[in-house]
Write an enzyme that holds these catalytic residues in place. Structure first.
Site, short mmCIF file in Angstrom:
data_model
loop_
_atom_site.label_atom_id
_atom_site.label_comp_id
_atom_site.label_asym_id
_atom_site.label_seq_id
_atom_site.Cartn_x
_atom_site.Cartn_y
_atom_site.Cartn_z
N TYR A 30 0.56 -1.13 0.28
CA TYR A 30 0.16 0.00 0.10
C TYR A 30 0.68 1.19 0.29
O TYR A 30 0.82 2.48 -0.65
CB TYR A 30 -0.58 -0.09 1.37
CG TYR A 30 -1.43 1.31 1.51
CD1 TYR A 30 -2.92 1.84 1.31
CD2 TYR A 30 -1.24 1.69 2.45
CE1 TYR A 30 -3.22 2.82 1.37
CE2 TYR A 30 -1.38 3.65 3.04
CZ TYR A 30 -2.46 3.59 2.21
OH TYR A 30 -3.08 4.63 2.64
P1 NAD Z 1 -12.44 4.92 2.32
O1 NAD Z 1 -12.03 3.54 2.13
O2 NAD Z 1 -12.70 5.32 4.09
O3 NAD Z 1 -12.53 6.29 1.46
C1 NAD Z 1 -12.04 6.22 -0.06
C2 NAD Z 1 -12.39 6.33 -0.57
O4 NAD Z 1 -12.22 6.06 -2.14
C3 NAD Z 1 -13.80 5.04 -0.94
O5 NAD Z 1 -14.88 5.61 -0.51
C4 NAD Z 1 -13.64 4.01 -2.64
O6 NAD Z 1 -15.11 3.70 -2.35
C5 NAD Z 1 -13.56 5.55 -3.15
N1 NAD Z 1 -12.46 4.99 -4.16
C6 NAD Z 1 -11.68 4.32 -3.80
N2 NAD Z 1 -10.92 4.26 -5.05
C7 NAD Z 1 -11.21 4.50 -6.05
C8 NAD Z 1 -12.08 4.64 -7.62
N3 NAD Z 1 -10.88 4.17 -8.29
N4 NAD Z 1 -12.23 5.12 -7.52
C9 NAD Z 1 -13.39 5.90 -7.65
N5 NAD Z 1 -13.66 5.79 -6.00
C10 NAD Z 1 -13.13 5.01 -5.47
O7 NAD Z 1 -10.57 5.53 2.59
P2 NAD Z 1 -10.72 7.26 3.88
O8 NAD Z 1 -9.76 6.71 5.21
O9 NAD Z 1 -11.29 8.36 3.68
O10 NAD Z 1 -9.31 7.33 3.65
C11 NAD Z 1 -8.88 8.78 2.44
C12 NAD Z 1 -7.65 8.95 1.24
O11 NAD Z 1 -6.91 9.53 2.23
C13 NAD Z 1 -7.12 7.92 0.67
O12 NAD Z 1 -6.40 8.26 -0.52
C14 NAD Z 1 -6.25 6.91 1.69
O13 NAD Z 1 -4.83 5.94 1.29
C15 NAD Z 1 -5.84 8.10 2.73
N6 NAD Z 1 -4.76 8.38 4.28
C16 NAD Z 1 -6.04 7.91 4.67
C17 NAD Z 1 -5.62 7.35 6.21
C18 NAD Z 1 -6.25 7.10 7.48
O14 NAD Z 1 -5.66 7.47 8.18
N7 NAD Z 1 -7.59 6.93 7.09
C19 NAD Z 1 -4.12 8.03 6.42
C20 NAD Z 1 -2.89 8.14 5.28
C21 NAD Z 1 -4.01 8.43 4.24
C1 UGA Z 2 -3.72 4.08 9.45
C2 UGA Z 2 -4.48 3.82 7.67
O1 UGA Z 2 -5.54 2.62 7.66
C3 UGA Z 2 -3.96 3.46 6.27
O2 UGA Z 2 -4.67 4.23 5.13
C4 UGA Z 2 -2.91 4.93 6.60
O3 UGA Z 2 -2.24 5.78 4.66
C5 UGA Z 2 -2.29 5.81 7.44
O4 UGA Z 2 -3.03 5.60 8.48
C6 UGA Z 2 -1.27 5.85 7.80
O5 UGA Z 2 -0.85 7.46 8.58
O6 UGA Z 2 -0.82 6.62 6.35
P1 UGA Z 2 -2.79 2.22 10.55
O7 UGA Z 2 -1.27 3.70 11.20
O8 UGA Z 2 -2.14 0.95 10.21
O9 UGA Z 2 -3.17 2.93 8.87
O10 UGA Z 2 -4.03 2.64 11.51
P2 UGA Z 2 -4.43 1.32 12.50
O11 UGA Z 2 -5.44 0.48 11.01
O12 UGA Z 2 -6.32 2.69 13.16
O13 UGA Z 2 -4.09 1.24 13.19
C7 UGA Z 2 -3.00 1.75 14.05
C8 UGA Z 2 -2.57 0.74 15.07
O14 UGA Z 2 -3.27 -0.45 15.71
C9 UGA Z 2 -1.22 -1.17 13.63
O15 UGA Z 2 -0.32 -0.50 14.95
C10 UGA Z 2 -2.29 -2.25 14.06
O16 UGA Z 2 -1.11 -2.70 13.58
C11 UGA Z 2 -2.33 -1.79 15.61
N1 UGA Z 2 -4.08 -3.07 14.63
C12 UGA Z 2 -4.47 -2.12 13.98
C13 UGA Z 2 -4.37 -3.38 16.56
O17 UGA Z 2 -4.10 -3.61 16.96
N2 UGA Z 2 -5.94 -4.28 15.97
C14 UGA Z 2 -6.85 -3.92 15.10
O18 UGA Z 2 -7.17 -4.45 14.75
C15 UGA Z 2 -6.52 -2.60 14.00
#
Ligand code: NAD
Ligand code: UGA
Length: 319
Positions: free
Chosen positions: A149
Site C-alpha cells: 500500500y
Molecule cells: P475510505 O475507503 O473510507 O475512502 C476512500 C473512498 O474512495 C471509498 O469510498 C472508495 O469507494 C473510493 N475509491 C477508491 N478507489 C476509487 C477509484 N479508483 N475510483 C472511484 N472511487 C474510488 O478511506 P479513507 O480512510 O477515507 O481514506 C481516504 C484517503 O486518505 C485515501 O487516499 C487514503 O490512502 C488516505 N489516507 C488515509 C488515512 C487514514 O488514516 N484514514 C491515512 C493516510 C492516508
Molecule cells: C492508517 C490507515 O489505515 C492507512 O490507510 C493510512 O495510510 C495510515 O494510517 C497512515 O497513517 O498513513 P494504521 O496506522 O495501520 O494505518 O491505522 P490503524 O488501522 O488504526 O492501526 C493502528 C495500529 O493499531 C497499528 O499498529 C495496528 O497494527 C494496530 N491494530 C489495528 C491493532 O492492534 N488491532 C486492530 O484490530 C487494528
C-alpha cells in the site's frame, strides 16, 4: 469555487464534502464504491449531502470515467479516492491497489492538465516513510515504504510531483497520519476498539501494543486540505499529523476511560506491513499553511464514541 472530491463517499471524503458545502462551494463527488467495506456505510455518508443543491455525484471508478466531462468547470481537485489499509495490501489484492491508487491518479492528473484546474491536492500517507530512521518524520527524509500500500501511495505522490515539474500543474501532496473520528473505516484500530467497547466483544491487538501512531482527528485533516487547496505551495509535500503520538496500549487505556468499559484483548502477532512508529514533524505545514492540529486525542475519541453509540447497527469488521 467548484471542487472535485474523489472518494466522496469514504470516511475522510465525507467530512471534506460537508465542510466545503457548508462554506458555500459547489462540489462534484466521485466514488466507485470499492468493496473495502460495506457499501451501505458509504451510502449513509453520501445521504448526508446527496440532496444538497450544490452537490453532484458521479458513481464509477476513476479508471473508467470520462474525466474531461467530470472536470468541466472544476477549479480545485482533492483526490482522496484510493484503496486504503496497510495490512491488506499483500498478495492478489495488489492488482486493485495498483489500479485504484496509481493508475487512477495518473488518469486524473492527465485529465487535469486539459481542464481549468488551478490546484490539485493529493491525499498521501505516512506509510510512504516506512520504518523511519529519525523521528519525528520530516518531509525531506528518504521514503522507504514498508507495505505494498505504501508503495502505491508513494508512486502516486511521485506522479503528482512529476505533473508539477513537467507540466506546471499546481499539485500539493498531504501525508496524513492515522486519521480517526466519526465515520472512521471499520478496519481501523480506533473504530474497532470503540465498537468492541460498545458491544462487549474482544479486540485483536497486533504485536506488543508498544508501537506508536500520530493519531489525527478528521476535522484537523479536513482543515489541512482546505488550507492546502487555498494556499499550498505548488509541488510541495506536507505532513499532516495530529500531535497525539501514543502507543496502541495507551490508545486502549484512553478508550477504556472514554467508554467506561474494560476491553478484552486477544493478542495476535505483529502484522506484515505495519511500521513500528509514526510521528509527524509539522513545521512545514505550520510555516506555509499556518496549520496546527487543535483536537486532543481524548476529545476526538469522545466524539467518535458518541457517534458509535448513536449508530443504529454494529459495524462489521474485516481483517
Ligand atoms: P475510505 O475507503 O473510507 O475512502 C476512500 C473512498 O474512495 C471509498 O469510498 C472508495 O469507494 C473510493 N475509491 C477508491 N478507489 C476509487 C477509484 N479508483 N475510483 C472511484 N472511487 C474510488 O478511506 P479513507 O480512510 O477515507 O481514506 C481516504 C484517503 O486518505 C485515501 O487516499 C487514503 O490512502 C488516505 N489516507 C488515509 C488515512 C487514514 O488514516 N484514514 C491515512 C493516510 C492516508
Ligand atoms: C492508517 C490507515 O489505515 C492507512 O490507510 C493510512 O495510510 C495510515 O494510517 C497512515 O497513517 O498513513 P494504521 O496506522 O495501520 O494505518 O491505522 P490503524 O488501522 O488504526 O492501526 C493502528 C495500529 O493499531 C497499528 O499498529 C495496528 O497494527 C494496530 N491494530 C489495528 C491493532 O492492534 N488491532 C486492530 O484490530 C487494528
Amino acid at each position: 469555487m467548484r471542487y472535485l472530491v474523489t472518494g466522496a463517499a469514504g470516511f475522510i471524503g465525507s467530512h471534506l464534502v460537508e465542510r466545503l458545502l457548508a462554506e458555500g462551494h459547489s462540489v462534484v463527488g466521485i466514488d466507485g464504491f470499492v468493496d473495502n467495506y460495506e457499501r451501505e456505510l458509504k451510502e449513509s455518508h453520501l445521504a448526508l449531502y446527496a440532496k444538497h443543491p450544490q452537490f453532484e455525484f458521479v458513481e464509477d471508478f476513476i479508471e473508467r470515467l470520462d474525466l474531461n466531462a467530470v472536470l468541466d468547470g472544476v477549479e480545485r481537485v482533492v483526490h482522496l479516492a484510493a484503496l486504503p489499509g496497510v495490512r491488506s495490501s499483500w498478495g492478489s489484492s495488489f492488482e486493485d491497489y495498483a489500479s485504484h491508487n496509481v493508475y487512477a491518479t495518473q488518469r486524473l492528473l492527465e485529465s487535469a492538465l486539459h481542464s481549468g484546474v488551478t490546484r490539485f491536492v493529493y491525499a498521501s500517507s505516512s506509510s510512504v516513510y516506512g520504518d523511519a530512521a529519525d523521528l519525528p518524520m520530516r518531509e525531506d527524509a528518504r521514503e522507504r515504504p514498508h507495505s505494498p500500500y505504501g508503495v502505491t501511495k508513494l508512486a502516486a505522490e511521485h506522479l503528482a510531483r512529476l505533473y508539477h515539474r513537467n507540466y506546471g500543474l499546481a499539485t500539493v501532496s498531504l501525508r496524513f497520519f492515522t486519521v480517526y473520528g466519526p465515520r472512521q473505516r471499520p478496519d481501523m484500530a480506533t473504530q474497532r476498539f470503540l465498537t468492541a467497547a460498545r458491544d462487549g466483544t474482544p479486540i485483536m491487538l497486533f504485536g506488543d501494543g508498544e508501537q506508536t501512531r500520530d493519531f489525527t482527528f478528521v476535522a484537523d485533516t479536513v482543515e489541512a486540505m482546505v488550507r492546502a487547496a487555498e494556499r499550498g505551495h505548488e509541488g510541495a509535500v506536507y505532513n499532516v499529523g495530529g500531535g497525539s503520538t501514543v502507543t496502541v496500549n495507551q490508545l486502549i487505556e484512553a478508550i477504556e476511560e472514554v467508554s467506561g468499559s474494560r476491553l478484552q484483548v486477544d493478542r495476535q502477532g505483529a502484522q506484515r506491513g505495519d511500521v513500528r512508529d509514526t510521528c509527524a514533524d509539522t513545521t512545514r505545514a505550520r510555516a506555509d499553511l499556518d496549520f496546527a492540529p487543535t483536537t486532543p486525542l481524548r476529545e476526538g475519541l469522545e466524539r467518535q464514541w458518541q457517534h458509535i453509540l448513536a449508530s443504529a447497527k454494529p459495524d462489521t469488521q474485516k481483517t
